[in-house]
Design a protein around this motif. Structure first.
Motif, PDB file in Angstrom:
ATOM      1  N   ASN A  10       0.809  -1.224   0.000  1.00 56.76           N
ATOM      2  CA  ASN A  10       0.000   0.000   0.000  1.00 56.76           C
ATOM      3  C   ASN A  10       0.843   1.276   0.000  1.00 56.76           C
ATOM      4  OD1 ASN A  10      -2.552   0.993  -0.254  1.00 56.76           O
ATOM      5  ND2 ASN A  10      -3.058   0.879   1.913  1.00 56.76           N
ATOM      6  N   GLU A  11       2.030   1.186  -0.581  1.00 61.80           N
ATOM      7  CA  GLU A  11       2.943   2.331  -0.582  1.00 61.80           C
ATOM      8  C   GLU A  11       2.351   3.603  -1.182  1.00 61.80           C
ATOM      9  OE1 GLU A  11       5.784  -1.291  -0.973  1.00 61.80           O
ATOM     10  OE2 GLU A  11       3.772  -0.766  -1.658  1.00 61.80           O
ATOM     11  N   PRO A  12       1.662   3.559  -2.318  1.00 54.79           N
ATOM     12  CA  PRO A  12       1.120   4.816  -2.865  1.00 54.79           C
ATOM     13  C   PRO A  12       0.179   5.533  -1.895  1.00 54.79           C
ATOM     14  CG  PRO A  12       1.091   3.127  -4.556  1.00 54.79           C
ATOM     15  CD  PRO A  12       1.435   2.444  -3.258  1.00 54.79           C
ATOM     16  N   LYS A  13      -0.680   4.792  -1.224  1.00 59.09           N
ATOM     17  CA  LYS A  13      -1.611   5.399  -0.268  1.00 59.09           C
ATOM     18  C   LYS A  13      -0.856   5.997   0.922  1.00 59.09           C
ATOM     19  CE  LYS A  13      -5.478   4.436   2.772  1.00 59.09           C
ATOM     20  NZ  LYS A  13      -6.043   3.415   3.620  1.00 59.09           N
ATOM     21  N   ILE A  14       0.130   5.279   1.410  1.00 57.59           N
ATOM     22  CA  ILE A  14       0.920   5.755   2.550  1.00 57.59           C
ATOM     23  C   ILE A  14       1.721   7.004   2.155  1.00 57.59           C
ATOM     24  CG2 ILE A  14       2.836   5.183   4.097  1.00 57.59           C
ATOM     25  CD1 ILE A  14       1.710   2.242   4.011  1.00 57.59           C
ATOM     26  N   LEU A  16       0.949   9.151  -0.127  1.00 50.08           N
ATOM     27  CA  LEU A  16      -0.016  10.246  -0.256  1.00 50.08           C
ATOM     28  C   LEU A  16      -0.357  10.812   1.125  1.00 50.08           C
ATOM     29  CD1 LEU A  16      -1.826  11.961  -2.064  1.00 50.08           C
ATOM     30  CD2 LEU A  16      -3.580  10.194  -1.852  1.00 50.08           C
ATOM     31  N   GLU A  17      -0.540   9.956   2.111  1.00 46.00           N
ATOM     32  CA  GLU A  17      -0.811  10.401   3.485  1.00 46.00           C
ATOM     33  C   GLU A  17       0.346  11.241   4.014  1.00 46.00           C
ATOM     34  OE1 GLU A  17      -1.757   8.457   7.893  1.00 46.00           O
ATOM     35  OE2 GLU A  17      -1.354   7.128   6.201  1.00 46.00           O
TER      36      GLU A  17
END
Length: 95
Positions: A10-14, A16-17
């Motif tokens: 889930n690197e892209p979501k993290i 972005l956070e």
């Protein structure tokens, strides 16, 4: 980030956070008439590398203690590591 990679963690979501958190910090850490960030002050003193390192360690050590497993502590530690990377990059470019 590339859509061709099958991200497992889930690197892209993290990321972005983290990015959203960083954007929010630009109104918070100013000295004087809002022209100098505290980070710039540390940089001018020559202590950005060690101050950022110490703060990253502080937030990592605090994780799980103050407010439980506080995700924001991890994000703050990452922010200070990013500042260390910027300082290292700047140092490399001036040598």
């Amino acid at each position: 980030m590339s859509d061709k990679i099958n991200w497992k963690y889930n690197e892209p979501k993290i990321l972005l956070e983290i990015s959203k958190y960083l954007e929010g910090t630009y109104d918070q850490h100013y000295v004087g008439n809002k022209d100098i960030q505290t980070v710039d002050f540390w940089h001018s003193l020559g202590s950005l590398d060690t101050t950022a390192r110490d703060n990253a360690i502080k937030y990592l050590a605090r994780y799980g203690k103050k407010g439980g497993k506080n995700r924001k502590d991890l994000i703050k530690a990452i922010h200070y590591i990013i500042l260390m990377m910027w300082d290292l990059e700047r140092e490399s470019n001036t040598e």
